[in-house]
Structures are given as structure tokens and as C-alpha cells.
Design a protein around this motif. Structure first.
Motif, PDB file in Angstrom:
ATOM      1  N   ILE A  26      36.305  36.591  50.220  1.00  0.00           N
ATOM      2  CA  ILE A  26      35.907  37.979  49.315  1.00  0.00           C
ATOM      3  C   ILE A  26      36.049  37.505  48.010  1.00  0.00           C
ATOM      4  N   SER A  31      34.611  42.795  47.367  1.00  0.00           N
ATOM      5  CA  SER A  31      35.677  43.962  47.471  1.00  0.00           C
ATOM      6  C   SER A  31      35.216  45.211  46.584  1.00  0.00           C
ATOM      7  N   TRP A  64      40.410  35.082  49.118  1.00  0.00           N
ATOM      8  CA  TRP A  64      39.880  35.157  47.923  1.00  0.00           C
ATOM      9  C   TRP A  64      38.801  34.059  47.880  1.00  0.00           C
ATOM     10  N   TYR A  79      38.888  44.672  41.531  1.00  0.00           N
ATOM     11  CA  TYR A  79      38.504  44.875  43.053  1.00  0.00           C
ATOM     12  C   TYR A  79      37.935  46.013  43.499  1.00  0.00           C
ATOM     13  N   TRP A  84      41.984  45.360  46.471  1.00  0.00           N
ATOM     14  CA  TRP A  84      41.607  44.165  47.295  1.00  0.00           C
ATOM     15  C   TRP A  84      41.023  44.600  48.640  1.00  0.00           C
ATOM     16  N   GLY A  85      40.153  44.368  48.792  1.00  0.00           N
ATOM     17  CA  GLY A  85      39.639  44.580  50.394  1.00  0.00           C
ATOM     18  C   GLY A  85      39.054  45.949  50.808  1.00  0.00           C
ATOM     19  N   GLY A  86      39.189  46.805  49.355  1.00  0.00           N
ATOM     20  CA  GLY A  86      38.432  47.823  49.866  1.00  0.00           C
ATOM     21  C   GLY A  86      39.062  49.211  50.310  1.00  0.00           C
ATOM     22  N   VAL A 112      44.015  42.255  54.082  1.00  0.00           N
ATOM     23  CA  VAL A 112      43.297  43.436  54.732  1.00  0.00           C
ATOM     24  C   VAL A 112      43.749  43.609  56.162  1.00  0.00           C
TER      25      VAL A 112
END
Length: 258
Positions: A26, A31, A64, A79, A84-86, A112
Motif C-alpha cells: 500500500i 490508502s 507500506w 493517507y 492508513w488502509g482506509g 489493516v
């Protein structure tokens, strides 16, 4: 450039597949894209459950994208709306998220995974927080992991960067079920279908309460939980009336989220 996410809607279930060959790492742009998808999931009342997984059989996500880092992307990049990761830091995401780990789950990929509500893992999946090897702090894991496992387990895992098998992860409560890879997504969809048929207001209240009271003393947490808007909304809802009536009439409830 190929879009890094494959997003599929199956009724009330949203499937998000991370697809960035060859390892599903990612970068900041990915992200941010994940954040936009999860924000839409959060805000769409017709969607009830999300499944996050990845393409291929070897990698879930190694974290990452170090290639992007070597090309100048900073560790503190933007991000996106959910961090991070949504979805880990997406405000008010009070819908169930299932993570189906299909392979290697390292670093930010582990973070995540640990942000999801229910985790399924293929039996060959492995987990690690190897950030120590490049001198980086796994900041999300430092907070989240230590609230889920004993101190010695979490510290040893982070300080050594060693690998953990799917069965060991299940032993420590980080994974709900370990399955053959061929059964992973079918089980995730089965579970998502079960949750999609459940009461959305009750799910929202459960997630809201659990997140807010995690570090409170028990009595304070009980009083706080009773006063929360999400709790009151659940107790005053048409869904509660429907649930009690359906129980009396021995039929399946029809949940409306109202």
C-alpha cells in the motif's frame, strides 16, 4: 495505471479486494483510494457489511510500499480520510468489517487486519510486524495489538519482528477462524450474508460503545454506554418493536434501520 482496488457490490455486502501486483503493498495513493471506498460504504445506508481481502494466493499485504518510500514518499504522507488502509481511523464507521487474510500479512497489512471486526485467515497465512528491522515504529499496532494480547506476547512480536502462523494468531485471539484458502472467501461471504440480515442499529451501537469505552473503568463505561445516542436510538427504534414482535410471532425480523 491500473486501479489498485477491485470493488464489488453483492446486495448489502461490499467486497474490497486489494490488487497491486506483485505483493499488494500500500502506497499513499492506494490508502487514499481505500479511504474513499470505505467512506462511501459508511455513508450508504443500503450497504451493511464490508469484506476486505486481496488478490492472489501468496500476499494479503506486506504493508507500506517501500518502493514508493525509496522514491520519496514520506512515512507521514497523507493517507486519506480513514488514515492508513482506509478505515482504521475513519470516524463513525459503525458497520461490520470482515477481513479475509489470503496470505502474507506484514506491517501495515497486519494493522489493516487488526482494524477489522472479524478476521478469517487461510491456513498458510503468516503474520509479522517487521518494522523493527528498518527502524520504524508500527504505531497503529503499538496501540491496537497491546489491547488485544498479553503484554509479553505483543512486545515480543513487535520487538523481534518474528513471524506468527495463522494458528498462533488464532490462539492469541487475533483471528476468528483458520480455513483452507479455497474456502476463505466463501466463508467470508457466508458470514457477511449473516450479518447483512442482522439489525443495523444494534450493530452500530455495539461498535460505537465498544470503541468509546475501551479504556474506561467498568462502572463509568456502563453509565456512558447507556447515555450514548447510538444506544438510545437503538432502544427507541422501530427495529426493536419489529424484533420483539417477530420473536412473539416466531418469524424472521425485517430490519429497516429505523
Amino acid at each position: 495505471m491500473t486501479h489498485p482496488l477491485k470493488v464489488t457490490r453483492n446486495g448489502a455486502v461490499l467486497e474490497i479486494i486489494l490488487d497491486r501486483p506483485k505483493a499488494n503493498a500500500i502506497d499513499a495513493a492506494t490508502s487514499r483510494a481505500m479511504g474513499e471506498v470505505f467512506r462511501e460504504f459508511r455513508d450508504d445506508d443500503s450497504l451493511r457489511v464490508a469484506i476486505i481481502s486481496a488478490a492472489g494466493e501468496k500476499f494479503f499485504c506486506p504493508g507500506w510500499d517501500l518502493k514508493a518510500a525509496n522514491e520519496g514518499e514520506d512515512a507521514d504522507s497523507d493517507y486519506g480520510v480513514g488514515g492508513w488502509g482506509g478505515f482504521i481511523e475513519l470516524p463513525n464507521l459503525n458497520k461490520p468489517v470482515i477481513c479475509a487474510v489470503n496470505g502474507l500479512c506484514f506491517g501495515g497489512g497486519f494493522e489493516v487486519m487488526i482494524g477489522a471486526d472479524i478476521v478469517l485467515a487461510a491456513d498458510h497465512a503468516t503474520f509479522a510486524l517487521p518494522e523493527i528491522n528498518i527502524g520504524v515504529v508500527p504505531n497503529i499496532a503499538v496501540v491496537s495489538l497491546m489491547r488485544r494480547v498479553p503484554w509479553a506476547v505483543g512486545m515480543e512480536f513487535m520487538l523481534t519482528g518474528r513471524r506468527m502462523s495463522a494458528e498462533e494468531a488464532r490462539h492469541h485471539g487475533l483471528v476468528n477462524e483458520v480455513l483452507p484458502l479455497a474456502d476463505l472467501m466463501s466463508r467470508a461471504r457466508e458470514l457477511a450474508g449473516l450479518l447483512a440480515d442482522g439489525p443495523p442499529l444494534a450493530f452500530a451501537a455495539i461498535k460505537d460503545i465498544a470503541r468509546r469505552v475501551e479504556t474506561m473503568p467498568e462502572q463509568q463505561a456502563l453509565e456512558f454506554a447507556r447515555a450514548l445516542h447510538s444506544t438510545q436510538r437503538c432502544f427507541e427504534s422501530e427495529d426493536l418493536k419489529e424484533g420483539t414482535q417477530a420473536f412473539t410471532e416466531k418469524r424472521k425480523p425485517v430490519w429497516t434501520g429505523r
